[in-house]
Design a protein around this motif. Structure first.
Motif, PDB file in Angstrom:
ATOM      1  N   LEU A 273      32.093 -14.341  15.615  1.00 50.92           N
ATOM      2  CA  LEU A 273      32.008 -13.004  15.026  1.00 50.92           C
ATOM      3  C   LEU A 273      32.465 -13.060  13.577  1.00 50.92           C
ATOM      4  CD1 LEU A 273      31.469  -9.969  15.814  1.00 50.92           C
ATOM      5  CD2 LEU A 273      33.945  -9.782  16.069  1.00 50.92           C
ATOM      6  N   VAL A 274      31.705 -12.435  12.692  1.00 51.83           N
ATOM      7  CA  VAL A 274      32.007 -12.452  11.256  1.00 51.83           C
ATOM      8  C   VAL A 274      32.589 -11.098  10.860  1.00 51.83           C
ATOM      9  CG1 VAL A 274      31.050 -12.702   8.930  1.00 51.83           C
ATOM     10  CG2 VAL A 274      30.157 -14.103  10.820  1.00 51.83           C
ATOM     11  N   VAL A 275      33.730 -11.128  10.176  1.00 54.16           N
ATOM     12  CA  VAL A 275      34.350  -9.914   9.666  1.00 54.16           C
ATOM     13  C   VAL A 275      34.210  -9.933   8.146  1.00 54.16           C
ATOM     14  CG1 VAL A 275      36.436  -8.514   9.551  1.00 54.16           C
ATOM     15  CG2 VAL A 275      35.986  -9.921  11.582  1.00 54.16           C
ATOM     16  N   PRO A 283      26.205 -12.176  14.151  1.00 57.49           N
ATOM     17  CA  PRO A 283      25.157 -12.964  13.497  1.00 57.49           C
ATOM     18  C   PRO A 283      23.811 -12.923  14.208  1.00 57.49           C
ATOM     19  CG  PRO A 283      27.218 -14.175  13.471  1.00 57.49           C
ATOM     20  CD  PRO A 283      27.438 -12.967  14.337  1.00 57.49           C
ATOM     21  N   ARG A 284      23.803 -12.784  15.546  1.00 55.27           N
ATOM     22  CA  ARG A 284      22.523 -12.827  16.245  1.00 55.27           C
ATOM     23  C   ARG A 284      21.627 -11.659  15.850  1.00 55.27           C
ATOM     24  NH1 ARG A 284      20.891 -13.046  22.695  1.00 55.27           N
ATOM     25  NH2 ARG A 284      18.680 -13.342  22.274  1.00 55.27           N
ATOM     26  N   ASP A 285      22.210 -10.485  15.569  1.00 49.25           N
ATOM     27  CA  ASP A 285      21.394  -9.351  15.139  1.00 49.25           C
ATOM     28  C   ASP A 285      20.658  -9.683  13.842  1.00 49.25           C
ATOM     29  OD1 ASP A 285      22.277  -7.927  17.307  1.00 49.25           O
ATOM     30  OD2 ASP A 285      23.810  -6.813  16.198  1.00 49.25           O
ATOM     31  N   VAL A 286      21.343 -10.389  12.950  1.00 47.39           N
ATOM     32  CA  VAL A 286      20.731 -10.773  11.670  1.00 47.39           C
ATOM     33  C   VAL A 286      19.676 -11.854  11.899  1.00 47.39           C
ATOM     34  CG1 VAL A 286      21.202 -11.533   9.308  1.00 47.39           C
ATOM     35  CG2 VAL A 286      22.927 -10.214  10.551  1.00 47.39           C
ATOM     36  N   VAL A 302      25.661 -17.778   9.817  1.00 48.82           N
ATOM     37  CA  VAL A 302      27.075 -18.057  10.038  1.00 48.82           C
ATOM     38  C   VAL A 302      27.900 -17.345   8.975  1.00 48.82           C
ATOM     39  CG1 VAL A 302      26.678 -20.308  11.108  1.00 48.82           C
ATOM     40  CG2 VAL A 302      26.964 -20.155   8.639  1.00 48.82           C
ATOM     41  N   GLY A 303      29.194 -17.233   9.240  1.00 49.39           N
ATOM     42  CA  GLY A 303      30.107 -16.689   8.250  1.00 49.39           C
ATOM     43  C   GLY A 303      30.731 -17.804   7.429  1.00 49.39           C
TER      44      GLY A 303
END
Length: 389
Positions: A273-275, A283-286, A302-303
């Motif tokens: 999860l990227v904050v 990220p999967r939504d993007v 990725v973040g």
């Protein structure tokens, strides 16, 4: 280069034929240890229970209509939990098993065409490779004997499920699970027609819950941690690493949600999860938004560290053969599809995504500072072990 050890054939030849007979049965009960893929962290050894019996097979067949003596073409690697499970199911169902040394999409189609009733066990990237074959190559093989295409090991990206079923019929089953938790849910063709991204529903005797950080169940369509329990309990890591258990259910390490229809969706790794600027980004939504661009064949997001926002999103993109695209066009399109803070600021075009031997994208390799050309293209070192098969 390091000196190679003896081959399996050499070990067998050097072992006296009467050794096993004279030693007798082992004095301790055996264990199976599977290595996790380690796509975001270090791989760990997971101990599996001995002699699970036929209950796991009954759970699987409650959602996948496996049949005795139907030929099973196992393309998923046998050292992967899914490939190993497929081999065990083939033994239990007295099914002929077809194994190939390496995965080749055309070879898979030839194998399907050469048998009467076939089930194929694969990982999602193998479906992509089959669909990437020239139309004339796919048409040259009669795939009417395909009864079940069962995949596991990674999320189905974008509309891959729909495209595969449009080509080969509604025979696709998607199994979500992990090395530790075994199976969690199974999506049938009907589920995948409803939404090609779903992981489906729990099979027989499987418990599933989405919990918040305090261990409370969350409401429908709310993202939380996925916990599950079934008839094949995980016995712990060989290195003694801790595992999170709530109400008898094991954390899979993934984030997900259950929608109003009761379908499970896996939103990504909990540690992925990227904050960015205080906003949580999945990220999967993007990635799904990127895959709606016709020129893009594969994408991973990725973040990466950012001095101002804490983290920012970086998109790694593989274009379809002959396609052309620039970073600004990608950013403009994604801006229209997702929230502003979720649009990737870094856009890199690469020849292929780094994958491990089970076909999973290894996200930690994406941030390992690959060499970048002046044109912005990133070239990975040779990934001989990174291709599925």
């Amino acid at each position: 280069p390091a000196e190679k050890g003896p081959s399996i054939a050499e070990v067998i030849a050097a072992t006296p034929a009467d050794t096993a007979a004279s030693a007798g049965p082992p004095q301790i009960q055996s264990r199976t240890i599977m290595l996790s893929s380690g796509t975001t962290g270090r791989p760990k050894g997971a101990r599996r229970p001995p002699r699970p019996g036929l209950w796991p097979l009954a759970s699987m067949t409650s959602r996948i209509p496996l049949r005795a003596r139907h030929t099973m073409i196992i393309e998923a690697p046998l050292f992967h939990t899914w490939g190993y499970a497929a081999l065990q199911m083939a033994w239990a169902l007295r099914a002929p098993a077809v194994l190939h040394r390496r995965f080749d999409p055309a070879q898979t189609l030839r194998a399907i065409a050469s048998h009467r009733e076939t089930t194929v066990f694969a990982v999602p990237v193998m479906l992509q490779r089959i669909l990437e074959l020239p139309p004339e190559t796919r048409a040259a093989h009669d795939a009417s004997a395909l009864r079940i295409m069962a995949v596991s090991g990674a999320a189905l990206p974008g509309d891959l499920a729909t495209r595969f079923m449009d080509e080969f019929g509604d025979r696709l089953y998607n199994v979500y699970g992990s090395t530790e938790a075994s199976w969690v849910s199974i999506a049938t063709p009907r589920d995948l027609r409803t939404d090609p991204r779903t992981a489906g529903r729990p099979p027989r005797n499987t418990s599933l819950a989405i919990l918040d950080t305090a261990g409370r169940r969350v409401g429908r369509s709310t993202i939380g941690q996925i916990f599950a329990a079934n008839e094949l309990p995980f016995e712990g890591y060989t290195g003694g690493e801790p595992m999170e258990v709530r109400d008898g259910m094991l954390a899979t390490g993934d984030l997900g949600h259950i929608d109003h229809r009761g379908l499970l969706f896996v939103d990504g790794r909990a540690d992925g999860l990227v904050v960015s600027g205080g906003e949580n980004v999945v990220p999967r939504d993007v990635e799904d938004a990127l895959l709606r661009i016709p020129e893009i064949g594969e994408a991973a997001v990725v973040g990466v560290p950012d001095d101002e926002w804490g983290q920012r999103l970086a998109a790694y993109i593989v274009l379809r053969p002959g396609a052309h695209l620039d970073a600004d066009t990608v950013r403009d399109y994604v801006h229209e599809q997702v929230a502003r803070y979720a649009a990737p600021r870094d856009v890199r075009f690469i020849p292929e995504l780094p994958r491990n031997a089970t076909g999973k994208v290894v996200y930690r390799w994406l941030t390992a500072h690959p060499a970048e050309s002046p044109e912005g293209r990133v070239d990975w070192p040779p990934l001989g072990a990174g291709k599925a098969g």
